[in-house]
Design a protein around this motif. Structure first.
Motif, PDB file in Angstrom:
ATOM      1  N   UNK A 188       0.838  -1.198   0.000  1.00 51.94           N
ATOM      2  CA  UNK A 188       0.000   0.000   0.000  1.00 51.94           C
ATOM      3  C   UNK A 188       0.877   1.255   0.000  1.00 51.94           C
ATOM      4  N   UNK A 189       1.959   1.198   0.811  1.00 47.88           N
ATOM      5  CA  UNK A 189       2.865   2.358   0.866  1.00 47.88           C
ATOM      6  C   UNK A 189       3.539   2.565  -0.478  1.00 47.88           C
ATOM      7  N   UNK A 190       3.994   1.426  -1.071  1.00 49.19           N
ATOM      8  CA  UNK A 190       4.630   1.523  -2.383  1.00 49.19           C
ATOM      9  C   UNK A 190       3.654   2.020  -3.419  1.00 49.19           C
ATOM     10  N   UNK A 191       2.450   1.539  -3.314  1.00 46.61           N
ATOM     11  CA  UNK A 191       1.435   1.988  -4.259  1.00 46.61           C
ATOM     12  C   UNK A 191       1.164   3.480  -4.074  1.00 46.61           C
ATOM     13  N   UNK A 192       1.170   3.910  -2.797  1.00 48.07           N
ATOM     14  CA  UNK A 192       0.966   5.337  -2.535  1.00 48.07           C
ATOM     15  C   UNK A 192       2.123   6.151  -3.106  1.00 48.07           C
ATOM     16  N   UNK A 193       3.326   5.594  -2.931  1.00 42.72           N
ATOM     17  CA  UNK A 193       4.484   6.294  -3.495  1.00 42.72           C
ATOM     18  C   UNK A 193       4.394   6.355  -5.001  1.00 42.72           C
ATOM     19  N   UNK A 194       3.976   5.266  -5.604  1.00 40.11           N
ATOM     20  CA  UNK A 194       3.793   5.256  -7.063  1.00 40.11           C
ATOM     21  C   UNK A 194       2.733   6.265  -7.458  1.00 40.11           C
ATOM     22  N   UNK A 195       1.621   6.259  -6.660  1.00 41.87           N
ATOM     23  CA  UNK A 195       0.552   7.205  -6.976  1.00 41.87           C
ATOM     24  C   UNK A 195       1.054   8.648  -6.843  1.00 41.87           C
ATOM     25  N   UNK A 196       1.852   8.877  -5.763  1.00 43.12           N
ATOM     26  CA  UNK A 196       2.387  10.228  -5.561  1.00 43.12           C
ATOM     27  C   UNK A 196       3.337  10.606  -6.688  1.00 43.12           C
ATOM     28  N   UNK A 197       4.202   9.618  -7.034  1.00 42.81           N
ATOM     29  CA  UNK A 197       5.132   9.881  -8.135  1.00 42.81           C
ATOM     30  C   UNK A 197       4.393  10.096  -9.434  1.00 42.81           C
ATOM     31  N   UNK A 198       3.383   9.319  -9.603  1.00 43.85           N
ATOM     32  CA  UNK A 198       2.571   9.457 -10.811  1.00 43.85           C
ATOM     33  C   UNK A 198       1.890  10.811 -10.840  1.00 43.85           C
ATOM     34  N   UNK A 199       1.434  11.221  -9.637  1.00 41.00           N
ATOM     35  CA  UNK A 199       0.805  12.539  -9.550  1.00 41.00           C
ATOM     36  C   UNK A 199       1.831  13.639  -9.835  1.00 41.00           C
ATOM     37  N   UNK A 200       3.050  13.419  -9.329  1.00 41.15           N
ATOM     38  CA  UNK A 200       4.114  14.402  -9.581  1.00 41.15           C
ATOM     39  C   UNK A 200       4.433  14.485 -11.063  1.00 41.15           C
ATOM     40  N   UNK A 201       4.428  13.288 -11.669  1.00 44.18           N
ATOM     41  CA  UNK A 201       4.669  13.283 -13.128  1.00 44.18           C
ATOM     42  C   UNK A 201       3.551  13.997 -13.847  1.00 44.18           C
ATOM     43  N   UNK A 202       2.337  13.740 -13.381  1.00 48.02           N
ATOM     44  CA  UNK A 202       1.187  14.393 -14.023  1.00 48.02           C
ATOM     45  C   UNK A 202       1.254  15.901 -13.841  1.00 48.02           C
ATOM     46  N   UNK A 203       1.632  16.283 -12.613  1.00 46.60           N
ATOM     47  CA  UNK A 203       1.738  17.724 -12.355  1.00 46.60           C
ATOM     48  C   UNK A 203       2.885  18.332 -13.162  1.00 46.60           C
ATOM     49  N   UNK A 204       3.971  17.598 -13.202  1.00 43.16           N
ATOM     50  CA  UNK A 204       5.103  18.099 -13.990  1.00 43.16           C
ATOM     51  C   UNK A 204       4.728  18.200 -15.452  1.00 43.16           C
ATOM     52  N   UNK A 205       3.996  17.185 -15.896  1.00 41.14           N
ATOM     53  CA  UNK A 205       3.544  17.226 -17.288  1.00 41.14           C
ATOM     54  C   UNK A 205       2.588  18.386 -17.503  1.00 41.14           C
ATOM     55  N   UNK A 206       1.690  18.568 -16.516  1.00 45.43           N
ATOM     56  CA  UNK A 206       0.760  19.687 -16.626  1.00 45.43           C
ATOM     57  C   UNK A 206       1.519  21.014 -16.587  1.00 45.43           C
ATOM     58  N   UNK A 207       2.563  21.056 -15.720  1.00 46.06           N
ATOM     59  CA  UNK A 207       3.383  22.289 -15.637  1.00 46.06           C
ATOM     60  C   UNK A 207       4.077  22.572 -16.961  1.00 46.06           C
ATOM     61  N   UNK A 208       4.572  21.506 -17.577  1.00 44.51           N
ATOM     62  CA  UNK A 208       5.195  21.666 -18.909  1.00 44.51           C
ATOM     63  C   UNK A 208       4.174  22.182 -19.902  1.00 44.51           C
ATOM     64  N   UNK A 209       3.004  21.547 -19.841  1.00 44.67           N
ATOM     65  CA  UNK A 209       1.937  21.977 -20.761  1.00 44.67           C
ATOM     66  C   UNK A 209       1.569  23.446 -20.515  1.00 44.67           C
ATOM     67  N   UNK A 210       1.444  23.769 -19.207  1.00 47.27           N
ATOM     68  CA  UNK A 210       1.080  25.155 -18.887  1.00 47.27           C
ATOM     69  C   UNK A 210       2.157  26.127 -19.378  1.00 47.27           C
ATOM     70  N   UNK A 211       3.415  25.720 -19.122  1.00 47.21           N
ATOM     71  CA  UNK A 211       4.502  26.601 -19.544  1.00 47.21           C
ATOM     72  C   UNK A 211       4.540  26.713 -21.063  1.00 47.21           C
ATOM     73  N   UNK A 212       4.256  25.621 -21.690  1.00 43.73           N
ATOM     74  CA  UNK A 212       4.228  25.660 -23.155  1.00 43.73           C
ATOM     75  C   UNK A 212       3.076  26.524 -23.637  1.00 43.73           C
TER      76      UNK A 212
END
Length: 927
Positions: free
Chosen positions: A215-239
């Motif tokens: 569950x913790x690993x899954x949460x970390x994956x989810x958090x990392x995935x969320x970070x990737x999504x946010x980073x991707x969204x940030x890239x998109x926003x910056x673009x």
């Protein structure tokens, strides 16, 4: 005077003719009409006619002839009537035949009486045979049913025996060592189960911990995935920001702002509407929840009422059922008392060999007992007959009324007296002293807690106290009460009056006929010629066995008779008790009806439906609120997005209004930020990849732990099954004695039922045999009676035929032939000479002549002859007239030819006598 003399001579001559005639005479006297005197006779003293009659009988031939002469003075005519009567047989023949007829008639009467008696007997034997056939068929049917019951009981015994053998084998195997070994097996199984359970628990703990790691690993994956999504969204926003800065049109940007404002306003209104609706829907949910809580509370109260009422109904049903059973038992007791009052008791019969007393006396003298098989045969043929009215429970612990004690003392004494009568001994009586002595003895035994044996000291002391003249005691025991009452499922009626009576009956019968083991002491006591009375009583020992005691005494006291006073009192008491019980039953039934009505009303109540409706309303309200909440959340998200779009449009518009230099600086800044965002995205994606690898490893370990837990749980389940099997085997071994005891009881019950079934079959067989004997005897008697009837009817027919023949012969011998001849002579005439030819009558010619008196012509007896009618008659009355010539048809007669000859002969003799008379007259005249 001459004429008179001549008339006398004529009579004499006529008499001679009668004596010599051969005519037949009828049984009844014939009559002849008298001539009428119309003229005067010169020498007559008066005008009246003179008449003379003479009768002669021939005893050897039974023929009677009568001659009657009448002279009419006025005319001088003389009418002479000759009647001849004769039977076919002679008097001796008729007398002999009459005797034969009388004897034949007597024979017919005797034969008729015999036939009537034979017919009555045949009718009776036919009815008896028919009744015997019906009884035999019924007995045969009962025997078949009893045989089937014996077979069924035998099967039950076999099954119970098999079960008992199995239980015995199990009990034999369940030794202490075997139990100890099985206990060790159980302990080992329990230890294994505990070990595997602990291992499974540890594995489960590991699996739980690993699940947390996953569950913790899954949460970390989810958090990392969320970070990737946010980073991707940030890239998109910056673009997007860079794109906007690089190519912004102020007019279009303004339009975007206006459009975004409209969208924001619309979405704000939508949010406001849904928020307002959400408030209302939440209130509806609150209200529905309250309504459901209320409905649930009402339903709980309702269900409690239903439960309470159902319990009341169940309790009331049990009470009413108990009341009805109590009423039924009391009614049976009352019926039993009334049956005793109405003398409708089932008579028990007891048969013993007629030489039983002699055999007992010889045994006392020689020590040898002869022909004991005869006793056993009699014992086996002594059936106890149950009575439906006695199929009620008998409680030997309950105090017995004095009337009942009288009843059972009379019952026992009757059985004893049946045996005494068959061996030629005087009967004993049931007496108050004997009854009370027996009761005191049984009470003393109970007080002493004495076993099944004789207490001679107590008996002697009791005898001395009561001055009974005690002669001896017989005791017997029965285990039926203990057996029946300990197995109510097998014997639902328990121990009944029938069972109690059977115990008494079989005790007396067995003591009289199967007493070798006791040196025939019981039989000798019962058949003691010096005993005055026997008393009966009973007690119950510590094992619930019923012990019966019979006490013989010499001293006399008040004799117990079948007095009904106590029974009437008992009946009245039972009737009052029954009335009270019925009233209680009615009251309890009313309570039951009320409870049932209340239960039915509760069951019809809509409380449960109301609760269901409230639950549905709450569910609907919750769903509506939830749906609206989702819509509100979506509207709010849409509003946030719209506001973001408005802000972006406003930024776009602001950018469009900036200078080129400012734009370039912003572009550079946006480009740098875009590069940073992309770098952050790459870093986030790397972190996500690492986290995902950790998650895969954790999940792999988690699956292994889950598999281990599942395997251990399966192992624990198998361990538990093995433990249960071992424990069950151990329990069976420990319970083997109890199971064996139950199997022994079941076998005893089955054997008891088998014995009862065999006894019933023996009784049914005895009834069939007796019915067969009765039937055979009835058939034989009927066949004999029918044969006798046939013989009697044949004899009657023969006697009637003989009588008819004798009567016909008597009639033939008694048949009378009557011949009557009338001759008229004399009178005045103008003609002298021959008469006219005679007339023909039925083929017979009678000639008459006229004779002239030469001396006194005027007074001559001769004259015109008159026609004479002559006829032969049989068995009748005949009136013959000279003036009338009635023609009568001729009847066929015996001896017609002789009759004709006889008539002609008589006439000729008659004329000869007339001539002789005239000759005599001349002589007198000459003289």
């Amino acid at each position: 005077m001459k004429i008179v003399n001549d008339s006398k001579m004529l009579v004499a001559a006529g008499a001679a003719v009668v004596a010599l005639g051969t005519g037949t005479v009828g049984v009844n006297a014939d009559t002849v009409r008298a001539a009428v005197n119309n003229g005067n006779t010169p020498d007559a003293a008066s005008n009246s006619a003179t008449s003379t009659t003479n009768t002669a009988t021939d005893q050897s031939t039974n023929m009677t002839k009568t001659v009657t002469s009448e002279t009419d003075p006025s005319t001088g005519k003389t009418t002479t009537t000759i009647t001849t009567r004769k039977t076919t047989g002679t008097p001796s023949q008729i007398a002999d035949q009459q005797s034969n007829v009388n004897k034949a008639s007597e024979n017919v009467s005797a034969a008729q009486s015999a036939a009537d008696a034979a017919q009555t007997k045949a009718d009776a034997t036919s009815a008896a045979a028919s009744s015997a056939d019906t009884a035999y068929a019924s007995a045969a049917s009962s025997q078949a049913q009893a045989s089937s019951a014996v077979s069924s009981a035998a099967s039950d015994v076999n099954a119970a025996s098999s079960a008992q053998q199995a239980a015995q084998a199990a009990a034999d195997k369940a030794t202490d060592k075997a139990v100890e070994q099985q206990q060790s097996v159980v302990d080992q199984a329990k230890a294994q189960t505990q070990t595997d359970t602990q291992a499974a628990s540890a594995a489960q703990s590991q699996a739980t911990s690993q699940a947390a790691a996953v569950s913790s690993a899954a949460s970390a994956v989810n958090a990392a995935s969320s970070s990737v999504a946010k980073a991707q969204q940030n890239v998109n926003d910056k673009q997007n920001a860079l794109n906007r800065i690089q190519g912004v049109d102020a007019t279009k940007a303004q339009q975007h702002v206006d459009n975004a404002k409209v969208v924001v306003n619309n979405r704000q209104n939508d949010v406001n509407d849904k928020a307002a609706a959400q408030t209302q829907l939440d209130q509806k949910v609150t209200d529905a929840q309250k309504a459901k809580d209320t409905a649930d509370a009402n339903l709980n109260k309702h269900n409690q009422k239903v439960s309470d009422t159902q319990k009341q109904v169940n309790d009331a049903k049990k009470t009413v059922a108990s009341d009805k059973q109590t009423v039924a038992n009391t009614q049976k007791q009352l019926d039993g008392v009334n049956n005793r009052l109405n003398n409708t008791e089932t008579k028990q019969t007891l048969t013993v060999p007629s030489d039983l007393a002699t055999k007992l006396s010889n045994y006392q003298s020689t020590g040898k007992y002869e022909n004991s098989q005869e006793d056993m045969d009699a014992l086996n043929k002594n059936p106890f007959v149950e009575s439906d009215k006695d199929n009620v429970k008998f409680d030997p612990f309950a105090p017995m009324s004095d009337a009942d004690r009288n009843y059972y003392n009379l019952y026992a004494v009757d059985l004893i007296n049946q045996a005494r009568a068959q061996v030629g001994l005087k009967p004993v009586v049931a007496s108050e002293l004997a009854k009370n002595f027996a009761k005191q003895v049984s009470d003393n035994y109970t007080a002493e807690k004495y076993g099944f044996k004789h207490d001679l000291g107590m008996l002697n002391n009791t005898n001395a106290q009561m001055h009974a003249g005690w002669t001896g005691e017989n005791i017997s025991w029965s285990g039926a009460y203990a057996l029946f009452n300990s197995h109510p499922d097998d014997f639902p009626n328990g121990y009944t009056v029938n069972d109690f009576k059977r115990d008494i009956y079989e005790a007396i019968s067995g003591m009289l006929l199967d007493d070798a083991d006791s040196d025939y002491g019981h039989a000798i006591n019962f058949l003691n010629p010096d005993v005055y009375s026997f008393g009966f009583s009973y007690r119950v020992d510590k094992d619930d066995d019923v012990i019966l005691n019979f006490e013989g005494i010499k001293n006399k006291s008040t004799v117990i008779t079948d007095d009904t006073t106590e029974l009437k009192n008992q009946a009245a008491k039972l009737e009052a008790q029954l009335k009270s019980q019925k009233a209680t039953t009615q009251a309890d039934q009313a309570k039951l009806d009320s409870a049932v009505a209340a239960l039915q009303a509760l069951q019809k109540d809509n409380v449960q439906q109301a609760a269901a409706n409230a639950a549905t309303a709450l569910s609907n309200a919750q769903k509506a609120a939830s749906d609206n909440r989702k819509a509100l959340s979506q509207a709010q998200v849409a509003l946030v997005a719209a506001k973001s779009d408005l802000a972006a449009a406003q930024t776009e518009l602001n950018n469009a209004k900036k200078s080129q230099a400012e734009k370039q600086a912003e572009i550079n800044d946006a480009t740098a930020k875009l590069a940073d965002a992309k770098a952050a995205l790459v870093k986030a994606q790397g972190n996500l990849s690492e986290k995902q690898q950790v998650l895969v490893a954790a999940e792999r370990q988690q699956k292994a732990l889950k598999d281990k837990v599942a395997a251990l749980k399966a192992k624990v389940a198998d361990d538990q099954k093995a433990e249960a099997v071992a424990q069950a085997k151990l329990n069976d071994m420990k319970n083997a004695p109890v199971v064996l005891a139950k199997a022994n009881d079941a076998l005893a019950i089955a054997r008891a039922k088998y014995v009862l079934a065999k006894a019933d079959y023996a009784k049914a067989t005895k009834v069939v045999e007796d019915a067969k004997v009765v039937k055979d005897k009835a058939d034989s008697e009927n066949e004999q009676a029918q044969a006798e009837l046939k013989t009697a009817l044949a004899s009657l027919a023969t006697a009637k035929t003989t009588l008819a023949s004798a009567q016909a012969e008597l009639a033939r011998l008694q048949k009378v032939t009557t011949t009557t001849t009338v001759v008229v002579t004399g009178g005045k005439t103008d003609n002298v000479g021959k008469t006219d030819n005679g007339q023909s009558e039925n083929g017979k010619i009678v000639n008459g002549e006229t004779v002239t008196d030469k001396t006194e012509a005027n007074n001559s007896v001769a004259g015109n002859s008159q026609s004479v009618q002559s006829m032969a008659l049989t068995e009748g009355h005949t009136n013959v007239s000279a003036e009338k010539q009635a023609k009568v048809p001729e009847l066929p007669q015996m001896g017609d030819e002789k009759s004709e000859t006889s008539v002609i002969g008589i006439i000729m003799l008659l004329f000869a006598s007339i001539l002789a008379m005239l000759g005599l007259s001349d002589k007198k005249k000459k003289a």
